[in-house]
Structures are given as structure tokens and as C-alpha cells.
Motif scaffolding. Structure first.
Motif, PDB file in Angstrom:
ATOM      1  N   SER A 115     -35.030  -7.463 -37.108  1.00 39.80           N
ATOM      2  CA  SER A 115     -34.107  -7.689 -35.997  1.00 39.80           C
ATOM      3  C   SER A 115     -34.354  -6.681 -34.874  1.00 39.80           C
ATOM      4  N   TYR A 116     -34.737  -7.201 -33.717  1.00 43.69           N
ATOM      5  CA  TYR A 116     -34.892  -6.313 -32.560  1.00 43.69           C
ATOM      6  C   TYR A 116     -33.555  -5.697 -32.174  1.00 43.69           C
ATOM      7  N   GLU A 117     -32.483  -6.444 -32.335  1.00 40.38           N
ATOM      8  CA  GLU A 117     -31.141  -5.925 -32.041  1.00 40.38           C
ATOM      9  C   GLU A 117     -30.897  -4.659 -32.867  1.00 40.38           C
ATOM     10  N   LYS A 118     -31.176  -4.744 -34.165  1.00 39.92           N
ATOM     11  CA  LYS A 118     -30.953  -3.603 -35.058  1.00 39.92           C
ATOM     12  C   LYS A 118     -31.901  -2.444 -34.719  1.00 39.92           C
ATOM     13  N   LEU A 119     -33.170  -2.753 -34.442  1.00 41.88           N
ATOM     14  CA  LEU A 119     -34.135  -1.697 -34.085  1.00 41.88           C
ATOM     15  C   LEU A 119     -33.694  -0.959 -32.824  1.00 41.88           C
ATOM     16  N   LEU A 120     -33.384  -1.708 -31.771  1.00 44.33           N
ATOM     17  CA  LEU A 120     -33.003  -1.084 -30.504  1.00 44.33           C
ATOM     18  C   LEU A 120     -31.680  -0.333 -30.625  1.00 44.33           C
ATOM     19  N   ASP A 121     -30.731  -0.895 -31.381  1.00 39.75           N
ATOM     20  CA  ASP A 121     -29.455  -0.197 -31.615  1.00 39.75           C
ATOM     21  C   ASP A 121     -29.681   1.128 -32.341  1.00 39.75           C
ATOM     22  N   THR A 122     -30.571   1.125 -33.340  1.00 35.78           N
ATOM     23  CA  THR A 122     -30.857   2.348 -34.099  1.00 35.78           C
ATOM     24  C   THR A 122     -31.512   3.393 -33.202  1.00 35.78           C
ATOM     25  N   ILE A 123     -32.464   2.973 -32.390  1.00 34.33           N
ATOM     26  CA  ILE A 123     -33.127   3.901 -31.464  1.00 34.33           C
ATOM     27  C   ILE A 123     -32.110   4.490 -30.493  1.00 34.33           C
ATOM     28  N   GLU A 124     -31.197   3.648 -29.995  1.00 37.04           N
ATOM     29  CA  GLU A 124     -30.131   4.125 -29.087  1.00 37.04           C
ATOM     30  C   GLU A 124     -29.204   5.100 -29.795  1.00 37.04           C
ATOM     31  N   LYS A 125     -28.694   4.677 -30.949  1.00 41.20           N
ATOM     32  CA  LYS A 125     -27.708   5.477 -31.678  1.00 41.20           C
ATOM     33  C   LYS A 125     -28.260   6.844 -32.059  1.00 41.20           C
ATOM     34  N   LEU A 126     -29.543   6.892 -32.437  1.00 43.26           N
ATOM     35  CA  LEU A 126     -30.161   8.154 -32.853  1.00 43.26           C
ATOM     36  C   LEU A 126     -30.738   8.939 -31.678  1.00 43.26           C
ATOM     37  N   ASN A 127     -30.610   8.387 -30.466  1.00 41.21           N
ATOM     38  CA  ASN A 127     -31.075   9.041 -29.242  1.00 41.21           C
ATOM     39  C   ASN A 127     -32.550   9.459 -29.349  1.00 41.21           C
ATOM     40  N   LEU A 128     -33.388   8.520 -29.775  1.00 36.51           N
ATOM     41  CA  LEU A 128     -34.801   8.810 -30.000  1.00 36.51           C
ATOM     42  C   LEU A 128     -35.670   8.621 -28.767  1.00 36.51           C
ATOM     43  N   LEU A 129     -35.126   7.996 -27.733  1.00 42.47           N
ATOM     44  CA  LEU A 129     -35.912   7.747 -26.529  1.00 42.47           C
ATOM     45  C   LEU A 129     -35.472   8.712 -25.436  1.00 42.47           C
ATOM     46  N   ALA A 130     -36.451   9.418 -24.878  1.00 44.21           N
ATOM     47  CA  ALA A 130     -36.171  10.359 -23.784  1.00 44.21           C
ATOM     48  C   ALA A 130     -35.678   9.590 -22.560  1.00 44.21           C
ATOM     49  N   ASP A 131     -34.894  10.249 -21.705  1.00 40.39           N
ATOM     50  CA  ASP A 131     -34.460   9.622 -20.455  1.00 40.39           C
ATOM     51  C   ASP A 131     -35.688   9.185 -19.670  1.00 40.39           C
ATOM     52  N   GLY A 132     -35.672   7.973 -19.191  1.00 37.09           N
ATOM     53  CA  GLY A 132     -36.816   7.421 -18.473  1.00 37.09           C
ATOM     54  C   GLY A 132     -37.911   6.904 -19.390  1.00 37.09           C
ATOM     55  N   GLY A 133     -37.727   7.069 -20.706  1.00 37.28           N
ATOM     56  CA  GLY A 133     -38.724   6.628 -21.678  1.00 37.28           C
ATOM     57  C   GLY A 133     -38.828   5.111 -21.754  1.00 37.28           C
ATOM     58  N   LEU A 134     -39.944   4.641 -22.289  1.00 37.97           N
ATOM     59  CA  LEU A 134     -40.241   3.216 -22.362  1.00 37.97           C
ATOM     60  C   LEU A 134     -40.275   2.729 -23.806  1.00 37.97           C
ATOM     61  N   VAL A 135     -39.795   1.497 -24.011  1.00 41.11           N
ATOM     62  CA  VAL A 135     -39.916   0.820 -25.300  1.00 41.11           C
ATOM     63  C   VAL A 135     -40.687  -0.471 -25.054  1.00 41.11           C
ATOM     64  N   TYR A 136     -41.822  -0.596 -25.733  1.00 46.03           N
ATOM     65  CA  TYR A 136     -42.660  -1.784 -25.653  1.00 46.03           C
ATOM     66  C   TYR A 136     -42.319  -2.676 -26.844  1.00 46.03           C
ATOM     67  N   CYS A 137     -41.965  -3.931 -26.584  1.00 49.83           N
ATOM     68  CA  CYS A 137     -41.631  -4.882 -27.643  1.00 49.83           C
ATOM     69  C   CYS A 137     -42.588  -6.058 -27.590  1.00 49.83           C
ATOM     70  N   GLU A 138     -43.216  -6.362 -28.713  1.00 50.08           N
ATOM     71  CA  GLU A 138     -44.071  -7.542 -28.830  1.00 50.08           C
ATOM     72  C   GLU A 138     -43.429  -8.467 -29.854  1.00 50.08           C
ATOM     73  N   TYR A 139     -43.343  -9.769 -29.524  1.00 52.29           N
ATOM     74  CA  TYR A 139     -42.583 -10.683 -30.352  1.00 52.29           C
ATOM     75  C   TYR A 139     -43.052 -12.122 -30.142  1.00 52.29           C
ATOM     76  N   ASP A 140     -42.584 -12.976 -31.012  1.00 52.59           N
ATOM     77  CA  ASP A 140     -42.811 -14.406 -30.868  1.00 52.59           C
ATOM     78  C   ASP A 140     -42.025 -14.860 -29.632  1.00 52.59           C
ATOM     79  N   PRO A 141     -42.678 -15.527 -28.670  1.00 54.09           N
ATOM     80  CA  PRO A 141     -41.982 -15.870 -27.421  1.00 54.09           C
ATOM     81  C   PRO A 141     -40.802 -16.829 -27.604  1.00 54.09           C
ATOM     82  N   SER A 142     -40.679 -17.456 -28.768  1.00 61.65           N
ATOM     83  CA  SER A 142     -39.508 -18.311 -29.003  1.00 61.65           C
ATOM     84  C   SER A 142     -38.263 -17.472 -29.322  1.00 61.65           C
ATOM     85  N   ASP A 143     -38.463 -16.185 -29.616  1.00 62.25           N
ATOM     86  CA  ASP A 143     -37.334 -15.277 -29.862  1.00 62.25           C
ATOM     87  C   ASP A 143     -36.744 -14.810 -28.534  1.00 62.25           C
ATOM     88  N   LYS A 144     -35.458 -14.486 -28.558  1.00 63.24           N
ATOM     89  CA  LYS A 144     -34.801 -13.926 -27.382  1.00 63.24           C
ATOM     90  C   LYS A 144     -34.442 -12.486 -27.708  1.00 63.24           C
TER      91      LYS A 144
END
Length: 177
Positions: A115-144
Motif C-alpha cells: 500500500s502506497y498509502e501506508k508507505l507514505l504515511d509511515t515515512i511522514e509519521k517517522l519524519n524520514l524525509l528532509a524538508d524539500g526532499g523527494l519521494v519517487y514512486c513507481e507503480y502500475d498506472p492503473s493504481d491511484k
């Protein structure tokens, strides 16, 4: 660079990789990178070759870990890399306990398995991304992908109907602030 043997990984093609790094910015001025679901590590290695200082590679498959370690030796990047065999969520919690924050995070999990929702929520909650940092997501284009309040979508692309890519940037603050 070596690829992971077998059919458990989906290597990112050179053509797509070139497009990705044109979207991310062709070069970096230092920083820490996390390649979660690393496979052969090609995205993390490419980021180092374009100026990232270090990359933490995570994958749960032994063949992937072995391939990453072989590629590190081949590329002589022992001083710029760390490799761990772990489940993605366990690895994110371990990174948080170490106080790590990343300037770039690659998320390329097996399609329709995480679940991208769960991954991104975990990264947010744990404050793992620096301010201005980038998250690259690759996925099946039928997913939202979910809309995230601390991230702005800076790029989206679809490659041949088989690969969807979204790049988020952290716009500031922390969920816990």
C-alpha cells in the motif's frame, strides 16, 4: 552492473531511468538516499553517480541483497552505501530509530502488493524525509496514488501504459508538529 537473477524483480529500463533522473533533476549536490525495494540497486547507484553522497539499500530478498553487494564492490562504493535485508516497514522504523532523514527516497515495490498509502504515511509519521526532499514512486498506472498533505506532486508520467511514476516533494512541517 549486475541484475538480480530470476523473475522476482522488475528492473527499471535505462530509457525510463534516464527520464526519471531528468524529472528528479539531472544532478544532486550531496544528500542521503534510500532505495527501498532496491532490487539490483540501480536507482540508488544512479543517484550516487549523479551526486548523492550516500545510499541505504533495503530489500527483503536474499538474491537482491547479494546482487547489491556485488554491485557495490564492482562500482567501488563501499564507503557510500549500506545494505540491509529487511521488510520495508521494519527498515523504515529502524532508520527512524537511527535518526536518519533522507533527501531522496525511491519506492518501487512489487506492483499491487504494498500500500502506497501506508508507505507514505509511515515515512511522514517517522519524519524520514528532509524538508524539500523527494519521494519517487513507481507503480502500475492503473493504481491511484494517495494525495498527501505534506507532499506536493511535482511530476507525473506514464510510460507505455506499463509504468506510472509520481515524484512528491516534502513541502514542510511534520505530522507530529
Amino acid at each position: 552492473m549486475k541484475a538480480v537473477p530470476g523473475k522476482n524483480t522488475r528492473p527499471t529500463t535505462d530509457k525510463v531511468k534516464e527520464s526519471i533522473f531528468q524529472m528528479l533533476g539531472p544532478f544532486f549536490e550531496g544528500g542521503k538516499c534510500l532505495d527501498l525495494f532496491a532490487g539490483s540497486g540501480s536507482l540508488g547507484f544512479e543517484a550516487i553517480s549523479r551526486g548523492m553522497d550516500t545510499c541505504l539499500f533495503i530489500d527483503k530478498h536474499p538474491q537482491a541483497i547479494q546482487t547489491i553487494k556485488e554491485n557495490i564492490k564492482l562500482l567501488k562504493l563501499e564507503n557510500n552505501t549500506e545494505v540491509y535485508r529487511a521488510d520495508a516497514f521494519r527498515a523504515l522504523h529502524a532508520a527512524s530509530k537511527r535518526g536518519l532523514r533522507f533527501d531522496l527516497i525511491f519506492l518501487d515495490p512489487p506492483y499491487n502488493k504494498i500500500s502506497y498509502e501506508k508507505l507514505l504515511d509511515t515515512i511522514e509519521k517517522l519524519n524520514l524525509l528532509a524538508d524539500g526532499g523527494l519521494v519517487y514512486c513507481e507503480y502500475d498506472p492503473s493504481d491511484k496514488l494517495p494525495e498527501k498533505h505534506l507532499y506536493s506532486t511535482i511530476k507525473q508520467a506514464n510510460y507505455g501504459g506499463t509504468i506510472g511514476i509520481t515524484i512528491f516533494q516534502k513541502t514542510g512541517g511534520n505530522v507530529n508538529d
